[in-house]
Design an enzyme around this catalytic site. Structure first.
Site, PDB file in Angstrom:
ATOM      1  N   ASP A  76      -5.594  -6.496   5.832  1.00  0.00           N
ATOM      2  CA  ASP A  76      -6.783  -5.847   5.284  1.00  0.00           C
ATOM      3  C   ASP A  76      -7.820  -6.904   4.897  1.00  0.00           C
ATOM      4  OD1 ASP A  76      -8.551  -4.034   4.236  1.00  0.00           O
ATOM      5  OD2 ASP A  76      -7.262  -3.370   2.604  1.00  0.00           O
TER       6      ASP A  76
ATOM      7  N   LYS B  80       3.423 -15.174   3.288  1.00  0.00           N
ATOM      8  CA  LYS B  80       3.407 -16.019   2.084  1.00  0.00           C
ATOM      9  C   LYS B  80       4.867 -16.312   1.720  1.00  0.00           C
ATOM     10  CE  LYS B  80       1.106 -18.157  -1.200  1.00  0.00           C
ATOM     11  NZ  LYS B  80       0.420 -19.433  -0.876  1.00  0.00           N
TER      12      LYS B  80
ATOM     13  N   TYR C 127       0.815  -1.212   0.000  1.00  0.00           N
ATOM     14  CA  TYR C 127       0.000   0.000   0.000  1.00  0.00           C
ATOM     15  C   TYR C 127       0.851   1.266   0.000  1.00  0.00           C
ATOM     16  CZ  TYR C 127      -4.180  -2.809   1.008  1.00  0.00           C
ATOM     17  OH  TYR C 127      -5.205  -3.709   0.951  1.00  0.00           O
TER      18      TYR C 127
ATOM     19  N   ASP D  59     -11.425  -8.355   7.336  1.00  0.00           N
ATOM     20  CA  ASP D  59     -12.796  -8.322   6.816  1.00  0.00           C
ATOM     21  C   ASP D  59     -13.441  -9.706   6.873  1.00  0.00           C
ATOM     22  OD1 ASP D  59     -12.728  -5.661   6.416  1.00  0.00           O
ATOM     23  OD2 ASP D  59     -12.733  -5.700   4.236  1.00  0.00           O
TER      24      ASP D  59
ATOM     25  N   ASP E  57      -3.080 -18.039   2.703  1.00  0.00           N
ATOM     26  CA  ASP E  57      -4.198 -18.794   2.134  1.00  0.00           C
ATOM     27  C   ASP E  57      -4.713 -19.834   3.126  1.00  0.00           C
ATOM     28  OD1 ASP E  57      -1.667 -19.864   1.755  1.00  0.00           O
ATOM     29  OD2 ASP E  57      -2.127 -20.839  -0.140  1.00  0.00           O
TER      30      ASP E  57
END
Length: 356
Positions: A248, A192, A142, A252, A224
């Site tokens: 992020d 990851k 970001y 959610d 994942d």
């Protein structure tokens, strides 16, 4: 009488309504605790673009730096979808994080007993869910270098760069360890590392921090697998610490597990004034209709009382009032079920106030 200075940033969409609701609750709670509050209203996001041509002004930044805390509604909306990328409303959030040194986002995910049926997961999977996501906020993709789309046809391309430095990983891992130490002493670091070089550095530093904190049980999961485990067995988690992008997304997912994204608060902390906001967006489709769920914002205000204002008794009172409102069957449209009491934004705030 103690005195506090709080910057209010309603932002866009339903931001004005939910901030007004949270302020009304806080005013009553502060009065009962004999605390004087100076509310300082400022603009950010689309509202600031409309007023000043930019999503975040120096005046707002300076006011936030001087305050004890910042309470934010939400920013963005389709009205500003076509503005220049350099002044999109979301730049206000990124700018505040950078200017206030807010490198850590705390997002608690807790299932209220009266709302277990609202989770898309089976009741037996969610009844013991109570974890915190510690998300790194000022590094990663970001804030990395990027190139907007260029070229033509099949060769048109764009890119974003994911970068993490050692000190960024060290400081967020320190917060994760301390958070876990006050809870159940379990941390899962999410990356990851089987694919990304930045994740391999992340895991290396996380392993070093785990070795330096032997009282904390630390595990490592790929993002994942974490996304899957949050659906299969969310109660296994205590503290999840991860990167800006992964945090992020996972936060959610955690919000949906709880039953409604409108219920969850968050705190952004670091070296400067902390910022508190609900995790949902500006929901422009329901703005101005008294439909928004204000509980995420009200609970964000409770976090503000606990972490920035040194008023744990006020935080406890607000949280208890919210829980009692839910037990009593009050519901905004996003969590309404037949047979319960459907109320609007202002009525829900009033119900919380009555229980204070």
């Amino acid at each position: 009488m103690s005195e506090k200075n709080i910057v209010l940033i309603p932002g866009d969409g339903i931001g004005t309504e939910i901030i007004a609701a949270a302020k009304a609750v806080c005013d009553v709670a502060f009065e009962k605790a004999n605390v004087k509050v100076n509310w300082i209203d400022k603009k950010a996001g689309g509202a600031s673009i409309d007023a000043y041509g930019v999503p975040l002004t120096e005046d707002t930044i300076e006011a936030c730096k001087a305050a004890d805390a910042v309470l934010l509604g939400a920013v963005g909306g389709p009205k500003w979808d076509n503005v220049d990328p350099s002044i999109r409303p979301e730049k206000a959030i990124l700018g505040l994080r950078k200017e206030l040194g807010l490198f850590c986002n705390l997002r608690p995910v807790k299932i209220y007993p009266s709302l277990q049926e609202y989770s898309p997961l089976k009741k037996e999977l969610v009844q013991d869910v109570d974890f915190v996501i510690v998300r790194e906020l000022t590094g990663g993709i970001y804030f990395g270098e990027r190139e907007e789309a260029q070229g033509e046809g099949a060769n048109e391309f764009a890119w974003d760069k994911e970068t993490y430095s050692r000190y960024e990983v060290e400081r967020i891992m320190d917060i994760a360890m301390e958070t876990a130490r006050k809870r159940n002493k379990k941390v899962v670091s999410v990356d990851k590392a089987n694919v990304l070089a930045s994740s391999r550095l992340w895991r290396k530093v996380a392993q070093e921090k785990a070795a330096a904190n032997p009282d904390i049980a630390t595990d490592y999961l790929y993002v994942d697998n974490t996304a899957m485990q949050l659906v299969v067995n969310p109660a296994q988690f205590d503290v999840i610490v991860t990167t800006n992008l992964f945090g992020d997304i996972l936060s959610d997912e955690g919000a949906v597990i709880s039953g409604s994204i409108g219920l969850l608060p968050s705190a952004s902390m670091g070296t400067g004034t902390a910022l508190y906001e609900p995790i949902h967006g500006s929901a422009p489709d329901i703005m101005g209709q008294n439909l928004a769920n204000p509980l995420g914002t009200i609970l964000s205000a409770a976090m503000m009382c606990r972490h920035s204002l040194d008023l744990p008794q006020v935080a406890d009172a607000i949280e208890s009032a919210v829980e009692q409102v839910l037990v009593d069957g009050y519901r905004t449209g996003d969590i309404y079920r037949e047979g319960l009491k459907r109320v609007g934004t202002t009525e829900m705030a009033q119900a919380v106030i009555e229980r204070l």
